[in-house]
Design an enzyme around this catalytic site. Structure first.
Site, PDB file in Angstrom:
ATOM      1  N   HIS A  34       0.512  -0.363  -8.357  1.00 38.26           N
ATOM      2  CA  HIS A  34       0.070   0.646  -7.396  1.00 38.26           C
ATOM      3  C   HIS A  34      -0.264   0.005  -6.057  1.00 38.26           C
ATOM      4  O   HIS A  34      -0.443  -1.208  -5.967  1.00 38.26           O
ATOM      5  CB  HIS A  34      -1.174   1.366  -7.929  1.00 38.26           C
ATOM      6  CG  HIS A  34      -2.326   0.437  -8.147  1.00 38.26           C
ATOM      7  ND1 HIS A  34      -2.440  -0.319  -9.297  1.00 38.26           N
ATOM      8  CD2 HIS A  34      -3.382   0.106  -7.368  1.00 38.26           C
ATOM      9  CE1 HIS A  34      -3.518  -1.069  -9.210  1.00 38.26           C
ATOM     10  NE2 HIS A  34      -4.113  -0.837  -8.037  1.00 38.26           N
ATOM     11  N   HIS A 115      -0.467  -3.554  -0.273  1.00 37.75           N
ATOM     12  CA  HIS A 115       0.285  -4.479  -1.115  1.00 37.75           C
ATOM     13  C   HIS A 115       0.374  -3.937  -2.541  1.00 37.75           C
ATOM     14  O   HIS A 115      -0.332  -3.004  -2.913  1.00 37.75           O
ATOM     15  CB  HIS A 115      -0.384  -5.858  -1.128  1.00 37.75           C
ATOM     16  CG  HIS A 115      -1.729  -5.842  -1.785  1.00 37.75           C
ATOM     17  ND1 HIS A 115      -2.862  -5.388  -1.146  1.00 37.75           N
ATOM     18  CD2 HIS A 115      -2.130  -6.197  -3.038  1.00 37.75           C
ATOM     19  CE1 HIS A 115      -3.891  -5.472  -1.961  1.00 37.75           C
ATOM     20  NE2 HIS A 115      -3.472  -5.949  -3.135  1.00 37.75           N
TER      21      HIS A 115
END
Length: 172
Positions: A34, A115
């Site tokens: 995620h 990220h």
């Protein structure tokens, strides 16, 4: 209760990340790959409805956008986390800023660096070795994003979706 707010990438991107996470991320089994919009935070059960309402408002003010994922990066020397870099779009920045003001008063621990974690908890030597190998590979993915998710943590440490929020006016 502990909550977090994330974007889940496509299955293809998750599969690529999981191929690495199986080996390099001890949290592999706790949550799917995620992009974190808001790091986990504690709240009282009675605040949940207000949080959900606020997230619907934020989602309605945010247009769908394209997620660009590519290259491998690291947060070393602060910590030995390896990740796929995610391009910081105006929409991602807006979502992150909205989730750190108003109803959401928790302090930021780090600056927002979008990220997708692929490794963490590595020794310095293992981190350097894996980072060196992965930086030589070519990673680039893009996909449309039209939603984000409010997660809550279960007693066993795993995370599950409480609610999904669709981006754009009229989608909530």
């Amino acid at each position: 209760m502990k909550l977090g707010i994330v974007i889940f990438p496509s299955k293809m991107i998750q599969d690529k990340a999981n191929g690495l996470r199986k080996r390099y991320d001890p949290h592999y089994a706790l949550v799917p790959p995620h992009i974190t919009l808001k790091t986990p935070f504690e709240t009282q059960d009675e605040q949940l409805e207000s949080i959900v309402n606020e997230l619907h408002t934020i989602a309605g003010k945010t247009n769908p956008f394209t997620l660009h994922v590519g290259k491998v990066g690291s947060f070393a020397p602060v910590n030995n986390v390896l990740y796929f870099k995610v391009e910081k779009t105006p929409e991602l920045t807006f979502l992150n800023e909205e989730m750190h003001g108003g109803l959401f008063t928790q302090e930021r621990e780090y600056a927002f660096v979008p990220h997708l974690t692929i490794g963490q908890g590595l020794s310095d030597a293992e981190h350097a070795d894996v980072l060196g190998r992965l930086r030589m590979k070519d990673f680039y993915y893009e996909q449309p994003i039209d939603r984000f998710h409010l997660l809550y943590q279960l007693e066993n440490g795993t995370w599950t979706v409480h609610e999904t929020f669709h981006l754009g006016k009229g989608n909530n």
